[in-house]
Design an enzyme around this catalytic site. Structure first.
Site, mmCIF file in Angstrom:
data_model
loop_
_atom_site.group_PDB
_atom_site.id
_atom_site.type_symbol
_atom_site.label_atom_id
_atom_site.label_comp_id
_atom_site.label_asym_id
_atom_site.label_seq_id
_atom_site.Cartn_x
_atom_site.Cartn_y
_atom_site.Cartn_z
ATOM 1 N N TYR A 70 32.027 26.290 47.595
ATOM 2 C CA TYR A 70 30.740 26.220 46.891
ATOM 3 C C TYR A 70 29.584 26.077 47.867
ATOM 4 C CZ TYR A 70 33.016 26.877 42.577
ATOM 5 O OH TYR A 70 33.718 27.469 41.567
ATOM 6 N N LYS A 84 46.827 27.734 48.610
ATOM 7 C CA LYS A 84 47.107 29.055 49.195
ATOM 8 C C LYS A 84 47.364 28.831 50.685
ATOM 9 C CE LYS A 84 47.230 33.622 48.712
ATOM 10 N NZ LYS A 84 48.343 34.295 47.990
ATOM 11 N N ASP A 115 48.164 32.203 43.141
ATOM 12 C CA ASP A 115 48.464 33.462 42.445
ATOM 13 C C ASP A 115 49.676 33.289 41.522
ATOM 14 O OD1 ASP A 115 49.659 33.029 44.900
ATOM 15 O OD2 ASP A 115 49.787 35.130 45.465
ATOM 16 N N ASP A 151 38.342 25.989 39.211
ATOM 17 C CA ASP A 151 37.354 26.593 38.313
ATOM 18 C C ASP A 151 37.943 27.822 37.624
ATOM 19 O OD1 ASP A 151 34.937 26.955 37.069
ATOM 20 O OD2 ASP A 151 34.020 28.015 38.746
ATOM 21 N N ASP A 180 39.370 28.287 33.384
ATOM 22 C CA ASP A 180 38.940 29.272 32.378
ATOM 23 C C ASP A 180 40.159 29.972 31.776
ATOM 24 O OD1 ASP A 180 36.243 28.774 32.735
ATOM 25 O OD2 ASP A 180 35.700 30.901 32.767
#
Ligand code: ATP
Length: 353
Positions: free
Chosen positions: A135, A189, A222, A246, A250
């Site tokens: 961010y 990751k 993933d 984030d 969703d």
């Protein structure tokens, strides 16, 4: 004796004003029913504040937020704001940084009757780090984490710290320890981001060792996206760095029934901010069609955090009842009720039960 609660309400842009109005109607009903001494203060942020005060989040709003018991933050259209130099700051990012809201707690739970086939199996909470990661607007002490090196060459910096990783891990394990399934799945990751996610995982494992009663597993981001769709029931508490959290929230929210159901609470050592997971939905703004469940559910989380358990339970129970049948749902979930009629139904349910 009545419980005194002072809240700052920031309605924001797009559908913000209408879902805030609906949420406050429900909150007032809960306050009446459970004898809460509610003191609400309102302040402008977003386009309204920009027009009158030259900034989308004036400094005095931050001071007001710090002197309240909690904040109800509506969605903001920050993508459409002018540059920072012209007053277009992201109010959500600024509040998270100024109030040190390092944890974003995002539940995704299917409610009975929710019209989605795989929804019935999902009941998880994403614990998302809120102040670091990718961010660019909040991960530097000065300047931006995004750099245009030369035309055609851009760099974005992802910041991961031991302190930030340890405290978000602590929040996730403490939460999981009090849930029936006592499981944390950490998303990373580290096969590509070996140093930064390596550091994150090392801190998480140290915290995990202090919670032997909590089952801990680790999953590549993933693979997590695939598993969320294939078998959401395998997840309980999901611990993630900022951007992975984030995006996955969703996805989880849609699996649970839709973005209009996505509640969340931003937490720090001293402050708490209730905020829907979704954005300002300009495509449906001003039409009385938005689903306010997201902000109503966020306020229930805030009330629980502030010790008003009975009021929080009653709001949750009323949401369950309203969402269980199409007759009392909003159009995004195949219902016919407008935003305010939905809130009125929930308010009446709270007062009558
Ligand atoms: P922003 O620019 O503020 O991010 P957006 O429309 O790009 O807004 P969201 O606000 O997250 O992103 O909305 C994505 C989609 O979900 C839109 O079609 C929107 O109408 C829908 N949506 C979001 N929130 C709600 C809600 N509370 N009720 C119904 N539909 C919603």
């Amino acid at each position: 004796m009545s419980v005194k609660i002072r809240l700052l309400c920031l309605q924001g842009d797009g559908i913000g004003p209408e879902i805030m109005q609906a949420t406050l109607a429900v909150l007032q009903a809960a306050a009446r029913r459970f004898d809460l001494d509610l003191q609400l203060t309102h302040a402008d942020i977003g386009f309204a504040a920009l027009a009158q005060q030259g900034s989308t989040i004036p400094a005095k709003v931050i001071a007001q937020a710090k002197s309240a018991d909690g904040v109800i933050l509506g969605p903001v259209s920050h993508n459409a704001y002018p540059p920072v130099s012209e007053g277009g700051l992201n109010p959500s990012g600024v509040l998270r940084r100024e109030l040190e809201l390092y944890a974003n707690i995002r539940p995704a739970r299917a409610r009975k009757g929710t019209p989605r086939p795989i929804a019935a199996q999902i009941d998880l909470i994403i614990v998302r780090e809120n102040l670091e990661g990718f961010y660019a607007d909040r991960n530097m002490a000065s300047g931006s984490g995004e750099i245009l090196v030369e035309p055609g060459v851009a760099i974005a910096l992802r910041k991961i710290t031991s302190r930030g990783s340890a405290r978000i891990a602590e929040a996730a394990f403490a939460l999981a320890a009090n849930r029936p399934r006592t499981r944390v799945t950490t998303i990373h990751k580290a096969n590509v981001l070996r140093i930064s996610d390596g550091l994150f995982l090392a801190e998480v494992r140290t915290v995990a060792s202090r919670y032997p009663q909590v089952v801990h597993d680790e999953m590549l981001v993933d693979a997590a996206a695939a598993h969320l769709v294939r078998d959401p029931a395998r997840f309980d508490v999901v611990l993630a760095t900022n951007m992975f959290g984030d995006i996955l929230s969703d996805l989880a929210c849609e699996i649970a029934g839709g973005l209009g159901l996505g509640a969340s609470l931003n937490l720090g050592p001293d402050y708490a901010v209730a905020q829907a997971q979704h954005g300002s939905a300009p495509d449906i703004a001003g039409q009385d069609r938005a689903n306010p469940s997201s902000l109503i559910g966020s306020v229930a989380m805030l009330l629980r955090h502030l010790g008003a358990q009975a009021a929080a339970d009653a709001i949750e129970c009323a949401l369950d009842a309203a969402l269980s049948t199409a007759v009392t749902r909003t159009p995004d979930l195949g219902g016919a009720l407008g935003t305010q009629a939905f809130a009125n139904w929930i308010s009446t349910f709270i007062l009558e039960h």
